[in-house]
Design an enzyme around this catalytic site. Structure first.
Site, mmCIF file in Angstrom:
data_model
loop_
_atom_site.group_PDB
_atom_site.id
_atom_site.type_symbol
_atom_site.label_atom_id
_atom_site.label_comp_id
_atom_site.label_asym_id
_atom_site.label_seq_id
_atom_site.Cartn_x
_atom_site.Cartn_y
_atom_site.Cartn_z
ATOM 1 C CG HIS A 37 -0.250 -0.279 2.509
ATOM 2 N ND1 HIS A 37 0.646 0.607 3.067
ATOM 3 C CD2 HIS A 37 -0.275 -1.346 3.362
ATOM 4 C CE1 HIS A 37 1.106 0.132 4.203
ATOM 5 N NE2 HIS A 37 0.575 -1.072 4.411
ATOM 6 C CG HIS A 40 4.276 -1.715 1.980
ATOM 7 N ND1 HIS A 40 2.954 -2.108 1.948
ATOM 8 C CD2 HIS A 40 4.827 -2.392 3.013
ATOM 9 C CE1 HIS A 40 2.730 -2.988 2.908
ATOM 10 N NE2 HIS A 40 3.840 -3.182 3.573
HETATM 11 P P1 AMP Z 1 4.837 -5.106 6.491
HETATM 12 O O1 AMP Z 1 4.633 -5.476 5.059
HETATM 13 O O2 AMP Z 1 3.570 -4.797 7.220
HETATM 14 O O3 AMP Z 1 5.756 -6.038 7.228
HETATM 15 O O4 AMP Z 1 5.607 -3.716 6.462
HETATM 16 C C1 AMP Z 1 6.796 -3.546 5.747
HETATM 17 C C2 AMP Z 1 7.374 -2.194 6.063
HETATM 18 O O5 AMP Z 1 6.445 -1.175 5.716
HETATM 19 C C3 AMP Z 1 7.671 -2.010 7.567
HETATM 20 O O6 AMP Z 1 8.893 -1.318 7.721
HETATM 21 C C4 AMP Z 1 6.512 -1.183 8.025
HETATM 22 O O7 AMP Z 1 6.789 -0.390 9.160
HETATM 23 C C5 AMP Z 1 6.256 -0.310 6.808
HETATM 24 N N1 AMP Z 1 4.886 0.217 6.848
HETATM 25 C C6 AMP Z 1 3.737 -0.493 6.969
HETATM 26 N N2 AMP Z 1 2.676 0.337 7.040
HETATM 27 C C7 AMP Z 1 3.174 1.599 6.979
HETATM 28 C C8 AMP Z 1 2.595 2.904 7.023
HETATM 29 N N3 AMP Z 1 1.279 3.073 7.144
HETATM 30 N N4 AMP Z 1 3.412 3.964 6.933
HETATM 31 C C9 AMP Z 1 4.758 3.807 6.811
HETATM 32 N N5 AMP Z 1 5.371 2.615 6.771
HETATM 33 C C10 AMP Z 1 4.594 1.526 6.852
#
Ligand code: AMP
Length: 288
Positions: A37, A40
């Site tokens: 999203h 990312h």
């Molecule tokens: P995930 O796919 O949920 O493991 O997240 C991958 C990376 O994206 C991690 O470093 C998360 O902190 C970052 N991330 C997820 N959601 C957000 C958001 N809303 N804003 C900024 N970074 C995000």
């Protein structure tokens, strides 16, 4: 940019990175679990701005999910994710399968003590060991110069920073701002699970963080009363369970009694069956 490399095995991923490094490129790495999203994408854009060669990994890591958690139903959209990576300017994507990452299981675990047991760690035992271990594995495979993490997962960011420092990994860890929906809900792959009424109520998480922030900036020092005010706003959204409403030191993640210079307000709550987390860093001039 000529095509984006998609690697499913460690050996070919290493070759692609080596080739980029051979051309003098600085390697920027964005680890994710996919279902990408705008949060990312903001990390990919940050990597592009200051790193150059941007590599995204997409791996739903089974070892960071508890036995009753959502590993099996975690959203997966490989084709859409690759399209988004390409559009955002990534030059390589690492898409390993579970067998590639954990052939015959794994016996080595990284545990970052102190930081892993509080907040989400208390409610998700073993979660951060799974995270630290897979991030260390990915770092060893990719050997990036710099890696980008969202502040949305503030505890994860603190743990990864500490691990990189303690183990002298020589990788710069960059924390990026939280990307939100227009109504304040932090973007998350898990938001897709929310039923419409829960989606609406879930805005109370951000509302509670803003209330905490407002109180602190208007001079409130007693963390218990800040927590209480946040709890009231969050409860008004009728979450099915509240895991925690916390006011912690941003580095140690330990609960504070009095609000000093900087504190991290952090919340984890379930809406329906969906567990959501969010946080807000509040910095106040010491003289207040
Ligand atoms: P995930 O796919 O949920 O493991 O997240 C991958 C990376 O994206 C991690 O470093 C998360 O902190 C970052 N991330 C997820 N959601 C957000 C958001 N809303 N804003 C900024 N970074 C995000």
């Amino acid at each position: 940019m000529v095509g984006m490399e998609v690697c499913r095995d460690i050996a070919s991923m290493r070759r692609v990175v080596q080739a980029a490094r051979g051309l003098g490129r600085r390697i920027g790495f964005v680890p994710t679990m996919g279902a990408l999203h705008r949060g990312h994408i903001s990390l990919i854009e940050a990597a592009q701005r200051d790193a150059g060669f941007v590599l995204v990994s997409i791996f739903v890591n089974p070892t960071q999910f508890g036995p009753n958690e959502d590993y099996g139903r975690y959203p997966r959209d490989e084709r859409g994710d690759l399209e988004k990576c390409r559009a955002a300017g990534a030059e390589a994507v690492f898409l390993p399968g579970v067998e590639e990452m954990y052939p015959g299981g794994a016996r080595t675990t990284i545990h970052v003590s102190g930081l892993s047991e509080t907040l989400c760690g208390r409610h998700r035992p073993g979660h951060f060991d799974g995270v630290a271990t897979v991030v260390a594995k990915l770092f060893n495979i990719v050997r990036p110069d710099v890696a980008y993490f969202g502040r949305k997962d503030a505890q994860q960011l603190a743990i990864v920073r500490r691990m990189a420092r303690d183990l002298d990994m020589g990788i710069e860890i960059v924390g990026c701002p939280i990307v939100r929906e227009p109504d304040g809900l932090a973007m998350s792959s898990r938001n897709a699970y929310l039923a419409p009424e829960d989606r609406e109520r879930a805005t109370s998480i951000h509302g509670a963080l803003l209330e905490g922030r407002r109180r602190i900036l208007s001079g409130e020092c007693d963390a218990t009363s800040v927590r209480g005010a946040m709890m009231r706003v969050l409860s008004a959204g009728r979450p099915s369970t509240i895991d925690y409403v916390s006011v912690v030191d941003p580095e140690t993640l330990a609960e504070v009694e009095r609000v000093g210079g900087a504190v991290l307000l952090a919340i984890a709550a379930h809406f329906g069956t969906t567990r959501l987390i969010d946080n807000e860093l509040v910095e106040r001039a010491e003289s207040q």
